[in-house]
Design a protein around this motif. Sequence first.
Motif, PDB file in Angstrom:
ATOM      1  N   CYS A 139       0.618  -6.457   4.970  1.00  0.00           N
ATOM      2  CA  CYS A 139       0.603  -5.345   4.371  1.00  0.00           C
ATOM      3  C   CYS A 139       2.029  -5.170   3.562  1.00  0.00           C
ATOM      4  O   CYS A 139       2.412  -4.897   5.207  1.00  0.00           O
ATOM      5  N   ILE A 140       2.512  -4.793   2.925  1.00  0.00           N
ATOM      6  CA  ILE A 140       4.206  -3.573   2.868  1.00  0.00           C
ATOM      7  C   ILE A 140       3.302  -2.114   3.898  1.00  0.00           C
ATOM      8  O   ILE A 140       2.885  -2.017   1.743  1.00  0.00           O
ATOM      9  N   LYS A 141       3.454  -1.388   3.530  1.00  0.00           N
ATOM     10  CA  LYS A 141       2.981  -0.080   3.410  1.00  0.00           C
ATOM     11  C   LYS A 141       3.994   0.966   3.172  1.00  0.00           C
ATOM     12  O   LYS A 141       5.375   0.804   3.936  1.00  0.00           O
ATOM     13  N   ILE A 142       4.280   1.895   2.391  1.00  0.00           N
ATOM     14  CA  ILE A 142       5.480   2.190   1.922  1.00  0.00           C
ATOM     15  C   ILE A 142       4.643   3.472   2.141  1.00  0.00           C
ATOM     16  O   ILE A 142       4.320   3.897   0.941  1.00  0.00           O
ATOM     17  N   LEU A 143       5.593   4.582   2.795  1.00  0.00           N
ATOM     18  CA  LEU A 143       5.372   6.310   2.878  1.00  0.00           C
ATOM     19  C   LEU A 143       6.317   6.524   1.776  1.00  0.00           C
ATOM     20  O   LEU A 143       7.599   6.659   1.466  1.00  0.00           O
ATOM     21  N   LEU A 192       2.637 -10.077  -5.649  1.00  0.00           N
ATOM     22  CA  LEU A 192       2.410  -8.807  -4.433  1.00  0.00           C
ATOM     23  C   LEU A 192       2.212  -7.825  -4.952  1.00  0.00           C
ATOM     24  O   LEU A 192       2.056  -7.368  -6.593  1.00  0.00           O
ATOM     25  N   ALA A 193       0.480  -7.528  -4.667  1.00  0.00           N
ATOM     26  CA  ALA A 193      -0.417  -5.791  -5.565  1.00  0.00           C
ATOM     27  C   ALA A 193       0.212  -4.796  -5.456  1.00  0.00           C
ATOM     28  O   ALA A 193      -0.235  -4.534  -4.203  1.00  0.00           O
ATOM     29  N   ILE A 194       0.249  -3.746  -6.117  1.00  0.00           N
ATOM     30  CA  ILE A 194       0.726  -2.053  -5.798  1.00  0.00           C
ATOM     31  C   ILE A 194      -0.812  -1.237  -5.507  1.00  0.00           C
ATOM     32  O   ILE A 194      -0.775  -0.959  -6.865  1.00  0.00           O
ATOM     33  N   ILE A 195      -1.237  -1.348  -4.310  1.00  0.00           N
ATOM     34  CA  ILE A 195      -2.207  -0.659  -3.946  1.00  0.00           C
ATOM     35  C   ILE A 195      -2.695   0.519  -3.787  1.00  0.00           C
ATOM     36  O   ILE A 195      -1.417   0.786  -3.080  1.00  0.00           O
ATOM     37  N   GLY A 196      -3.196   1.843  -3.870  1.00  0.00           N
ATOM     38  CA  GLY A 196      -2.912   3.208  -2.898  1.00  0.00           C
ATOM     39  C   GLY A 196      -4.076   4.047  -4.346  1.00  0.00           C
ATOM     40  O   GLY A 196      -4.479   3.982  -5.460  1.00  0.00           O
ATOM     41  N   ILE A 197      -4.321   5.656  -3.409  1.00  0.00           N
ATOM     42  CA  ILE A 197      -4.748   6.466  -3.630  1.00  0.00           C
ATOM     43  C   ILE A 197      -3.696   7.001  -5.060  1.00  0.00           C
ATOM     44  O   ILE A 197      -2.952   6.509  -5.531  1.00  0.00           O
ATOM     45  N   GLU A 211       0.578  -0.907   0.074  1.00  0.00           N
ATOM     46  CA  GLU A 211      -0.144  -0.215   0.108  1.00  0.00           C
ATOM     47  C   GLU A 211       0.747   1.528   0.361  1.00  0.00           C
ATOM     48  O   GLU A 211       1.415   1.168   1.309  1.00  0.00           O
ATOM     49  N   VAL A 212       0.770   1.856  -1.125  1.00  0.00           N
ATOM     50  CA  VAL A 212       2.078   3.134  -1.467  1.00  0.00           C
ATOM     51  C   VAL A 212       0.859   4.748  -0.630  1.00  0.00           C
ATOM     52  O   VAL A 212      -0.527   5.077  -0.685  1.00  0.00           O
ATOM     53  N   LEU A 213       0.958   4.653   0.012  1.00  0.00           N
ATOM     54  CA  LEU A 213       1.083   5.738   0.738  1.00  0.00           C
ATOM     55  C   LEU A 213       1.501   7.891   0.341  1.00  0.00           C
ATOM     56  O   LEU A 213       2.633   7.652   0.398  1.00  0.00           O
ATOM     57  N   ASP A 214       1.250   8.519   0.744  1.00  0.00           N
ATOM     58  CA  ASP A 214       2.461  10.086   0.765  1.00  0.00           C
ATOM     59  C   ASP A 214       2.496  10.142   1.958  1.00  0.00           C
ATOM     60  O   ASP A 214       1.827  10.294   3.112  1.00  0.00           O
ATOM     61  N   ALA A 215       3.865  10.086   1.658  1.00  0.00           N
ATOM     62  CA  ALA A 215       4.454  10.631   3.424  1.00  0.00           C
ATOM     63  C   ALA A 215       4.037  11.729   3.525  1.00  0.00           C
ATOM     64  O   ALA A 215       4.507  11.602   4.920  1.00  0.00           O
ATOM     65  N   ARG A 216       3.608  12.918   3.489  1.00  0.00           N
ATOM     66  CA  ARG A 216       3.090  13.901   3.961  1.00  0.00           C
ATOM     67  C   ARG A 216       1.967  14.015   4.451  1.00  0.00           C
ATOM     68  O   ARG A 216       1.680  14.045   5.357  1.00  0.00           O
ATOM     69  N   ALA A 217       1.019  12.634   4.543  1.00  0.00           N
ATOM     70  CA  ALA A 217      -0.363  12.432   4.947  1.00  0.00           C
ATOM     71  C   ALA A 217      -0.739  11.811   4.818  1.00  0.00           C
ATOM     72  O   ALA A 217      -1.632  10.965   3.965  1.00  0.00           O
ATOM     73  N   PRO A 218       0.233  10.238   5.401  1.00  0.00           N
ATOM     74  CA  PRO A 218      -0.118   9.086   5.200  1.00  0.00           C
ATOM     75  C   PRO A 218      -1.803   8.729   5.291  1.00  0.00           C
ATOM     76  O   PRO A 218      -2.390   7.879   5.339  1.00  0.00           O
ATOM     77  N   GLN A 219      -2.444   9.564   6.459  1.00  0.00           N
ATOM     78  CA  GLN A 219      -3.631   9.513   7.367  1.00  0.00           C
ATOM     79  C   GLN A 219      -4.880   9.725   5.718  1.00  0.00           C
ATOM     80  O   GLN A 219      -5.883   9.249   6.065  1.00  0.00           O
ATOM     81  N   ALA A 220      -4.325  10.408   5.530  1.00  0.00           N
ATOM     82  CA  ALA A 220      -5.546  10.820   4.246  1.00  0.00           C
ATOM     83  C   ALA A 220      -4.903  10.282   3.514  1.00  0.00           C
ATOM     84  O   ALA A 220      -6.580  10.156   2.640  1.00  0.00           O
ATOM     85  N   SER A 221      -3.923   9.834   3.223  1.00  0.00           N
ATOM     86  CA  SER A 221      -4.312   8.718   1.802  1.00  0.00           C
ATOM     87  C   SER A 221      -3.961   7.142   2.541  1.00  0.00           C
ATOM     88  O   SER A 221      -3.883   6.725   1.042  1.00  0.00           O
ATOM     89  N   SER A 222      -4.764   7.282   3.549  1.00  0.00           N
ATOM     90  CA  SER A 222      -5.229   5.403   2.955  1.00  0.00           C
ATOM     91  C   SER A 222      -6.303   5.539   3.283  1.00  0.00           C
ATOM     92  O   SER A 222      -7.035   6.047   3.450  1.00  0.00           O
ATOM     93  N   ASN A 223      -6.740   4.305   2.101  1.00  0.00           N
ATOM     94  CA  ASN A 223      -7.650   4.448   1.964  1.00  0.00           C
ATOM     95  C   ASN A 223      -8.796   3.782   2.086  1.00  0.00           C
ATOM     96  O   ASN A 223      -8.399   2.083   2.567  1.00  0.00           O
TER      97      ASN A 223
END
Length: 277
Positions: free
Chosen positions: A53-57, A118-123, A29-41
């Motif tokens: 899950c591997i979370k990537i900031l 592995l599936a790369i997912i995210g906003i 799950e790729v997240l934006d390091a500047r706003a990890p919570q807002a970018s968690s779908n």
Amino acid sequence: MSISWYPGHMHKASKELVKLMGSVDAVIEVLDARAPQASSNPLLSDIRKLLPCIKILNKTDLADAQTTRSWQGHYNILKQTICLTSGSNKLLSKSQLIDAAERLLGHDKPVSKARFELAIIGIPNVGKSTLLNTLADRKLARTGNEPAVTRHQQRIKLAENRYLVDTPGMMWPKLEDQAGAYKLAMLGSIRNTAVSADDIAWFAAELLLSEFRDRLARRYDLAGSVQTPLQLLEQVAEIRGCLTKGGKADFNKASEALLNDIRSGKLGQLSLERPPA
Ligand SMILES: Nc1nc2c(ncn2[C@@H]2O[C@H](COP(=O)(O)OP(=O)(O)OP(=O)(O)O)[C@@H](O)[C@H]2O)c(=O)[nH]1
Ligand SMILES: [Mg+2]
């Protein structure tokens, strides 16, 4: 203005993602390091169910390093989760990713030779396709500085028995946290058809004036008298030359200029969120 952005192609992509979850071993799950919570779908959490899950900031070059480390610690205590970071200042390597996946999947059996996918997912626009290209060391997926570039899943072979699937950026139907949605718009993850640049810039101006005034002062030579979003945008217009033919401030151009400066890191590294204490 309330933001809502869940176009038809995302609804279709969510159905395809549900199918994909049946054949992958874990998600990235790729997240934006500047706003990890807002970018968690939240929709993606529902779809991945109990898959590891591997979370990537990602985009760590644009976020505050100390805050990113705090987020990494916060996510690393979650079950079935490993949190890594990547950014153009320090790219995640293929071996780091494979090593994390093996640790995550290898609880009770040696998996070093077992096949995994592995599936790369995210906003949208968090850098999923760029990450896939970086890991593959080739430009296999189309990338772009706008949300919703990827429209179809794309599977690649990363190494012997190791596969990655890039997926379209996904939002969710009801954006209940509108402040979070505005942060995403500010960072460029929401299409400009869903909310005007003027509205986003007004939100950004309020946030920056209250939390990052020093950055504004440096970039726009801000006097102490500048206190409101309107005054800030007037100052941006003057410093960045966003003027109408009559020489007045062009607020639309100033809004675009402010957003470009934020997104490209011209205001320095901005972390918009901190992990809960
Ligand atoms: N500064 C910075 N920019 C990045 C980084 N990773 C990706 N980008 C940029 O972010 C933009 C979006 O990248 P993509 O890889 O297309 O994003 P995506 O998540 O695949 O987007 P969708 O396909 O729309 O869901 C591009 O302009 C990239 O160059 C990073 O680590 N740092
Ligand atoms: Mg993409």
